[in-house]
Design a protein around this motif. Structure first.
Motif: not given
Lengths: 264, 92
Positions: A3-9, A11-13, A15
């Motif tokens: 979901x969103x949580x994993x994908x955002x995590x 992307x953050x990592x 970056x």
């Protein structure tokens, strides 16, 4: 988890890693961090100095108020001595107002003093931390430089060892090839001797031909022997001369050559 | 596992809670992909409330990497879409 949580995590990592990769030299980061700490220390020190200045100003004000207060007290006393109670009352009431200010300023002074002590302590602690960081930073920098050098040396060494490995391989290959050739030569000799392989040079003979040669050679010798026997039995001198003559002709070069062959 | 709510801070969540949260998280992704703004908002709020309810907040000065990240409470569907686009959260 997609979901969103994993994908955002993720992307953050990604970056964050990119941002970290961009930091070229950790030594520069350390120096920068040290610089920032020094600036912070400077700020704290400036804060301590500001508080101390305010405290001093308060002390001056207090001294002045106390002076005014004692002046008013003297004035009150003098007014009373002169029988001017009204003046004395005025002086004392002004003094009372001043006293109130003095009390307020004293409270402020105490607060400032406490603040100053805390800040001084904080500055000292920060100074100790910054000093410790400087030492650590220099150690890390030295370790990093050493590690870099070590890596370079390691790389150089592995390069050399690779080359040495190549040389070793070349020797190994040469040895293998020699052994292979020797084995092949041995095998060819055996095959030639056994007759399984034809000798194109014509020097070697197969076993059948050798046997035939031997047999035919033997026959010639037998025939020659019989012929000689017949000649001797006949007793003709011509035949003897012929033998002697034959020997005489062949004797001239032979005696010198024969021993030489024997030696070899 | 440590979860960051953008603009709020981090919370520590026991792994056992993730089955429950994943359901909402998957729903949120579906709504985002289908462009259902009101659904997205509702689910995001529900998810954030759940995370806050089940998690223990980490102190502000804690330096722990977040394993999962959630958009801020007031993030719009488009903002989240932008965050998840190829360029990601930090340009470059």
């Amino acid at each position: 988890m997609s979901g969103v949580m994993k994908r955002m995590g993720m992307i953050f990592r990604a970056k964050a890693n990119k941002a970290l990769d961009r930091a070229e030299d950790p030594r520069e980061t350390l120096d920068y961090s040290y610089q920032k700490q020094l600036e912070l220390l400077q700020k704290v020190r400036r804060g301590v100095a500001d508080v101390a200045t305010s405290r001093k100003r308060l002390e001056l004000q207090l001294a002045q108020l106390n002076k005014q207060s004692s002046t008013l007290e003297d004035q009150g006393r003098k007014a009373l001595a002169l029988g001017r109670e009204d003046l004395a009352r005025e002086a004392l009431s002004r003094r009372a107002a001043l006293q109130q200010q003095v009390t307020d300023l004293e409270t402020q002074h105490q607060t400032l003093q406490g603040e100053e002590e805390k800040l001084t302590l904080a500055a000292q602690r920060l100074q100790a931390k910054v000093d410790a960081f400087r030492t650590k930073k220099e150690t890390i920098k030295a370790t990093y430089t050493a590690a870099q050098a070590q890596t370079r040396i390691g790389e150089a060494f592995s390069g050399i060892s690779e080359e040495m490995g190549d040389v070793g391989m070349a020797i190994q290959r040469a040895e293998d090839k020699t052994a292979q050739l020797q084995a092949r030569a041995g095998a060819i000799d055996e095959l030639l001797a056994s007759g399984a392989l034809d000798d194109s040079s014509g020097l070697a003979k197969d076993d059948i031909q050798s046997e035939l040669d031997r047999l035919s050679g033997g026959t010639d010798v037998e025939l020659e022997l019989q012929r000689m026997k017949a000649e001797l039995a006949g007793g003709s001198s011509g035949g003897k001369q012929a033998i002697e003559g034959g020997q005489g002709q062949s004797q001239t070069p032979q005696p010198q050559d024969t021993p030489r062959f024997d030696k070899q | 596992m440590i979860v960051r709510i953008m603009g709020e801070g981090q919370v520590k969540l026991a792994d056992g809670h993730f089955a429950e949260l994943n359901k909402l998280d998957d729903e949120l992704l579906e709504e985002m992909e289908s462009g259902d703004e009101s659904g997205f908002r509702r689910t995001l709020h529900a998810l954030l409330d759940k995370v806050r309810e089940l998690g223990t907040p980490l102190p502000d000065d804690a330096l722990e990497p977040s394993e999962l990240i959630l958009p801020a409470q007031d993030a719009t569907l488009d903002e989240v879409k932008d965050m998840l686009s190829d360029d990601g959260l930090i340009p470059g």
